[in-house]
Design a protein around this motif. Structure first.
Motif, PDB file in Angstrom:
ATOM      1  N   PHE A 126       0.856  -0.853   0.608  1.00  0.00           N
ATOM      2  CA  PHE A 126      -0.314  -0.548   0.476  1.00  0.00           C
ATOM      3  C   PHE A 126       0.951   1.044  -0.257  1.00  0.00           C
ATOM      4  O   PHE A 126       1.610   1.574   1.072  1.00  0.00           O
ATOM      5  CB  PHE A 126      -0.654  -0.508   1.482  1.00  0.00           C
ATOM      6  N   MET A 127       0.607   1.757  -1.239  1.00  0.00           N
ATOM      7  CA  MET A 127       1.457   2.842  -1.195  1.00  0.00           C
ATOM      8  C   MET A 127       0.956   4.157  -1.578  1.00  0.00           C
ATOM      9  O   MET A 127       0.199   4.526  -3.390  1.00  0.00           O
ATOM     10  CB  MET A 127       3.011   3.004  -1.806  1.00  0.00           C
ATOM     11  N   LEU A 128       0.751   4.948  -1.215  1.00  0.00           N
ATOM     12  CA  LEU A 128      -0.142   6.088  -2.273  1.00  0.00           C
ATOM     13  C   LEU A 128       0.753   7.613  -1.806  1.00  0.00           C
ATOM     14  O   LEU A 128       1.155   8.021  -1.201  1.00  0.00           O
ATOM     15  CB  LEU A 128      -1.165   6.592  -1.091  1.00  0.00           C
ATOM     16  N   LEU A 129       0.697   7.877  -3.532  1.00  0.00           N
ATOM     17  CA  LEU A 129       1.157   9.458  -3.323  1.00  0.00           C
ATOM     18  C   LEU A 129       0.862   9.612  -4.791  1.00  0.00           C
ATOM     19  O   LEU A 129       0.423   9.452  -5.591  1.00  0.00           O
ATOM     20  CB  LEU A 129       2.705   8.615  -3.821  1.00  0.00           C
ATOM     21  N   LYS A 130       0.947  11.252  -4.597  1.00  0.00           N
ATOM     22  CA  LYS A 130       0.561  11.779  -5.647  1.00  0.00           C
ATOM     23  C   LYS A 130       1.510  11.208  -7.399  1.00  0.00           C
ATOM     24  O   LYS A 130       2.794  10.987  -7.331  1.00  0.00           O
ATOM     25  CB  LYS A 130       1.633  13.263  -5.948  1.00  0.00           C
ATOM     26  N   LYS A 131       0.798  11.320  -8.701  1.00  0.00           N
ATOM     27  CA  LYS A 131       1.596  10.941  -9.738  1.00  0.00           C
ATOM     28  C   LYS A 131       2.709  11.948 -10.396  1.00  0.00           C
ATOM     29  O   LYS A 131       3.892  10.975 -10.751  1.00  0.00           O
ATOM     30  CB  LYS A 131       0.300  10.754 -10.780  1.00  0.00           C
ATOM     31  N   GLU A 132       2.326  12.723  -9.919  1.00  0.00           N
ATOM     32  CA  GLU A 132       3.636  13.716 -10.117  1.00  0.00           C
ATOM     33  C   GLU A 132       5.399  13.530  -9.387  1.00  0.00           C
ATOM     34  O   GLU A 132       5.805  13.715 -10.328  1.00  0.00           O
ATOM     35  CB  GLU A 132       3.632  15.190 -10.069  1.00  0.00           C
TER      36      GLU A 132
END
Length: 364
Positions: free
Chosen positions: A169-175
Motif C-alpha cells: 500500500f503506497m499512496l502518492l501524487k502521480k507527479e
C-alpha cells in the motif's frame, strides 16, 4: 480524476476478487478508477475481472514482467492526481482512501503515505513502517537486532514521518511518482518499495505512516518464503546497496557474507496448520442457514469465543472496516483463525501464516 488504484495480479484470482470488492466500496464517493495489471496469470483471473468488474481497466501482459515494470505500466495509464499501489492480497476499509487523501492534502512536500497493515490472523505487520536499510542497519537485522530496521518510534496506530513504506500500500501524487522515475525496473520482485521510498526522500519529499487506517495484507500469496525467495530478496538488496551505498565497501562485504549465510541456511517453511475447535460465523443476517462442509454457530457480533475457534465473517452483511477491526483487536492468546465468506457465497478465504499461501474453500 482524484485517485487511481493500481493493482498488480499474479495467480491470486480469489484474493483479487475480494480485494476489488473492498476497493470498489472504498472509492464510492471518490472520482477514482481501478487499474489491474495482470502478469500472465493462468488461474482465470482476467476472465473473473472482465465478468465481475467491467469498470476496471485491465492490462494483460503476455509474460510475467515482475513487480516494478508491471506497476509502471499501470501507472502510465493512470489518470488520477494521486495513485495508490495496492497488492491484490489486501482488503481495504471503506474509509481507507478518503482518510489518507484528507491527510495528504494538509502535508507539505508530500511523498508517500502508508497505512497500518495486519496479516490474516490480525497481527500487526512491522514492515508497515521501516527505516532505510543502510548496510549497518541491515547487518544488525541479519544478526537478530531488528529495532534499527523497523520504525519503532511510532506505535502501530500513530501518525508520523517514516523513511520506508511497504509496496502492498503506497499512496502518492502521480507527479511525485513520475518525478523520481517510478519503480526501478532493475528490481524484478522485492526491494522496489524500499528503493522508491528512498528515492522520494532523496528528492526532498517526506514519507508518512498513517496508522489510524488499517488494512488486511494476507501476504505471501504470490510467492513462497523458501530459499528461492531469500535469494531474490537479498539479491534485490544487493541492487539497492550497489545503487545507493557504494562507499561502504568494508561494511558491505560483511553484509554480503551475512546474506550468503542467510540464503544457505534458509529452509523452506513448514506448513502451518491450526487446530480448529469450532466454526463461528459472524453475520447480521437474521436467518443464516447456508449449507457448509462443517458444523457452525452463527452470531451477530464477535464477543467471546473459545480458544482455537475459526471466525468466519459474512462479507455480505458486515463492513470491511468492522472485519478489520475485529481481527486486529482479537485476543491473540486464543489462537483464533479468520476467514471471510464472499458476498456471492462462492468461497471462503483467509490466511494463517505469511510463510505460506492462504486457504480458499470453494463452496460451489
Amino acid at each position: 480524476m482524484k485517485l487511481s488504484v493500481v493493482i498488480l495480479n499474479y495467480n491470486v484470482r480469489y484474493f483479487l476478487e475480494l480485494c476489488l470488492k473492498s476497493v470498489e466500496v472504498a472509492i464510492t464517493d471518490l472520482d477514482a478508477e481501478i487499474i489491474v495489471v495482470d502478469n500472465n496469470s493462468s488461474d482465470n483471473s482476467c476472465v473473473m475481472v472482465q465478468q465481475l468488474f467491467p469498470r476496471v481497466k485491465l492490462i494483460q501482459n503476455s509474460q510475467n514482467l515482475g513487480f516494478s515494470k508491471a506497476n509502471n505500466l499501470g501507472v502510465a495509464q493512470a489518470k488520477g492526481q494521486y495513485i495508490c499501489i495496492l497488492n491484490p492480497d489486501t482488503v481495504v476499509a471503506e474509509d481507507t482512501f478518503i482518510n489518507c487523501l484528507n491527510y495528504a492534502k494538509n502535508q507539505s512536500y508530500l511523498g508517500i503515505i502508508g497505512c497500518q497493515l495486519i496479516d490474516g490472523r490480525g497481527k500487526f505487520l512491522p514492515e508497515s513502517k521501516r527505516h532505510v536499510p543502510t548496510p549497518l542497519v541491515a547487518l544488525k537485522k541479519i544478526i537478530g537486532f531488528s529495532n534499527s530496521y523497523y520504525a519503532n518510534h511510532l506505535s502501530a496506530s500513530e501518525i508520523g514521518k517514516v523513511d520506508v513504506l511497504v509496496g502492498a500500500f503506497m499512496l502518492l501524487k502521480k507527479e511525485v511518482y513520475d518525478a523520481v522515475g517510478g519503480f526501478d525496473e532493475a528490481y524484478f520482485m522485492y526491494g522496489e518499495d524500499i528503493d522508491l521510498s528512498y528515492k522520494v526522500l532523496k528528492a526532498g519529499y517526506c514519507n508518512y505512516y498513517y496508522g489510524e487506517s488499517s488494512i488486511i495484507h494476507f501476504k505471501g500469496e504470490s510467492t513462497l518464503k523458501n530459499r528461492l525467495y531469500a535469494k531474490r530478496f537479498y539479491g534485490a538488496m544487493q541492487i539497492f546497496y550497489n545503487k545507493h551505498f557504494k562507499s561502504h565497501a568494508l561494511l558491505n562485504a560483511i553484509v554480503w557474507l551475512g546474506i550468503k549465510l542467510s540464503i544457505r541456511n534458509r529452509k523452506s517453511p513448514k506448513a502451518v496448520r491450526f487446530q480448529v475447535g469450532e466454526h463461528i460465523i459472524v453475520s447480521k443476517n437474521a436467518v443464516f442457514n447456508m449449507p457448509m462442509p462443517f458444523k457452525y454457530t452463527v452470531v451477530n457480533q464477535l464477543n467471546d469465543a473459545a480458544t482455537h475457534s475459526q471466525i468466519i465473517f459474512d462479507e455480505s452483511t458486515l463492513s470491511y472496516k468492522d472485519i478489520i477491526s475485529a481481527m486486529s483487536t482479537s485476543d491473540q492468546k486464543k489462537s483464533f483463525t479468520f476467514r471471510i465468506l464472499s458476498s456471492s457465497a462462492q468461497f471462503i478465504i483467509g490466511s494463517d501464516s505469511s510463510q505460506q499461501r492462504g486457504d480458499v474453500l470453494q463452496l460451489n
